[in-house]
Design a protein around this motif. Structure first.
Motif, PDB file in Angstrom:
ATOM      1  N   ARG A   1      -4.999  -2.069  11.246  1.00  0.00           N
ATOM      2  CA  ARG A   1      -5.290  -2.618   9.914  1.00  0.00           C
ATOM      3  C   ARG A   1      -5.187  -1.542   8.834  1.00  0.00           C
ATOM      4  NH1 ARG A   1      -7.005  -7.748  10.561  1.00  0.00           N
ATOM      5  NH2 ARG A   1      -7.983  -8.306  12.559  1.00  0.00           N
ATOM      6  N   SER A   2      -5.400  -0.288   9.215  1.00  0.00           N
ATOM      7  CA  SER A   2      -5.309   0.786   8.220  1.00  0.00           C
ATOM      8  C   SER A   2      -3.878   1.029   7.768  1.00  0.00           C
ATOM      9  CB  SER A   2      -5.890   2.078   8.799  1.00  0.00           C
ATOM     10  OG  SER A   2      -5.076   2.559   9.875  1.00  0.00           O
TER      11      SER A   2
ATOM     12  N   SER B   1      -2.012  -1.179   6.627  1.00  0.00           N
ATOM     13  CA  SER B   1      -1.896  -2.016   5.419  1.00  0.00           C
ATOM     14  C   SER B   1      -0.545  -2.708   5.329  1.00  0.00           C
ATOM     15  CB  SER B   1      -2.139  -1.158   4.160  1.00  0.00           C
ATOM     16  OG  SER B   1      -3.420  -0.566   4.205  1.00  0.00           O
ATOM     17  N   ARG B   2      -0.182  -3.395   6.380  1.00  0.00           N
ATOM     18  CA  ARG B   2       1.026  -4.221   6.384  1.00  0.00           C
ATOM     19  C   ARG B   2       0.616  -5.664   6.615  1.00  0.00           C
ATOM     20  NH1 ARG B   2       5.986  -1.607   6.725  1.00  0.00           N
ATOM     21  NH2 ARG B   2       5.736   0.477   5.818  1.00  0.00           N
TER      22      ARG B   2
END
Length: 411
Positions: free
Chosen positions: A152-153, A155-156
């Motif tokens: 999740r980091s 950011s897609r």
């Protein structure tokens, strides 16, 4: 006897002698004629002259080339130049080809790829990001909260974690059922848009075989072997088994990405990595035969990876001050293009080599004697030791300069 009678007898004797000589001569001539003249009447007819067979195409071409040597040399040069230019053009066009996944009529993404293995490894991250950038909906199989947080980091929007708990078969099956329901139901991109379904294109397996513990076989404890085999080999096999019904239902593809240089040379101290590679290779080969025998439509492609230039790894090495390799690595784009082409191909290849050295070292390991391989490894080890020694000297020198600076400051 009178003289007349005697003369007559002498003349008759002489005539008989001449007649006998003439008869013998004619008999000799007749015998020679019988030998020369054939006995059959057809032999008296003169045979037509023998015609040579017409020249073949090869003979016509070679004769023409011999007569026109200058023109032949010009044509050969033109053909070679044209072939090389055509090959370069095709390669450039293939490399620069726009590779994008399909979309629905409403513009939504429809192709889904699942990536499993070493989630946070640079290679797996680079492949996942590239597939998402090319238009796939990429699900990354995760087994912990840390891995989910890492995905999740990034950011897609279409790069999502897919929690799979392989240690608990019931939970893993329930989690897979939710993924299957996601593929089976209709999706609407926005209000009023035409509904569409997701298509499962393939499962990309990226086991982190290169991070296997190094050491002599006698130095590795049983616990290390057990942890290594469970984490890097059995998890890959279990993940494939878990997704196999879904793969068969959608006639998807399985891609296995493994390093090949170390397993090809089999140097000492790398028994763990070689064992993982051999086991995964045997597993995928057997699975490919079974899928083909059952006519499931599932294809398996093994990627033998060589020396690849992964930007994140290269940047880290530069920050740490490691010397750059004298051998230029293959850009990561070639691997990304090969992965995309395999996912969208109708009949993908069973094995692909990507990266510098993937073919060369494979041939050396298969053909060259072990003494030659050991000599090559000793040269590489000496070069690595000299580089490490130079780095240590530089660090010592930098520490000494810092010490002198501190003394100067105190003064």
């Amino acid at each position: 006897m009178t003289d007349a009678q005697h003369l007559f007898d002498a003349a008759r004797t002489q005539i008989n002698s001449v007649a006998a000589d003439v008869e013998r001569h004619f008999d000799l001539v007749a015998s020679h004629l019988r030998e020369w003249i054939p006995s059959g009447p057809s032999a008296l007819v003169k045979a037509p002259p023998r015609r040579l067979p017409p020249p073949t195409t090869y003979e016509v071409i070679t004769r023409w080339m011999d007569r026109n040597r200058a023109l032949t040399a010009a044509l050969v040069a033109f053909a070679v130049t044209g072939t090389v230019s055509t090959g370069i053009y095709v390669q450039n066009r293939k490399a620069n080809k726009k590779r994008r996944a399909r979309k629905s009529a409403s513009g939504a993404r429809t192709d889904v790829v699942v990536l499993a293995g070493a989630t946070s490894s640079p290679l797996a991250s680079a492949v996942a990001l590239d597939l998402e950038r090319r238009g796939f909906v990429v699900y990354v199989a995760t087994s912990s909260a840390e891995e989910e947080t890492y995905i999740r980091s990034l950011s897609r929007a279409d790069l999502l974690p897919l929690p799979i708990t392989l240690g608990d078969p019931f939970s893993a099956q329930e989690q897979l059922s939710r993924f299957q329901n996601l593929l089976g139901r209709e999706h609407v991109a926005f209000d009023g848009a035409e509904p569409h379904h997701l298509e499962f294109k393939g499962l990309v397996l990226v086991p982190d075989t290169g991070a296997a513990p190094e050491g002599r076989i006698g130095e590795l404890a049983n616990e290390e072997w057990s942890d290594m085999l469970n984490a890097k080999m059995l998890n890959t096999i279990a993940m494939t088994q878990l997704f196999l019904p879904t793969l068969i239902a959608h006639q998807s593809k399985i891609l296995l990405l493994t390093p090949s240089i170390t397993p090809a040379l089999q140097p000492p101290g790398h028994a763990a990595e070689n064992a993982i590679y051999a086991a995964l290779k045997a597993f995928t080969s057997t699975l490919a035969v079974e899928m083909k025998e059952q006519s499931t439509g599932v294809t398996i492609t093994q990627f033998k990876l060589g020396n690849l230039d992964i930007p994140s790894v290269t940047a880290k090495q530069r920050r740490e001050g490691q010397p750059a390799s004298r051998v230029k690595a293959t850009p990561l784009r070639e691997l990304n293009n090969a992965v995309f082409d395999t996912l969208v191909a109708r009949r993908p290849a069973a094995m692909l080599r990507v990266g510098r050295g993937s073919l060369t070292y494979d041939l050396i390991g298969a053909v060259a004697p072990r003494s030659v391989v050991a000599w090559m490894l000793s040269l590489g080890r000496k070069g690595q030791e000299s580089a490490e020694e130079l780095k240590r000297e530089e660090m010592v020198g930098s520490q000494a300069s810092l010490t002198w600076e501190k003394i100067d400051d105190q003064d």
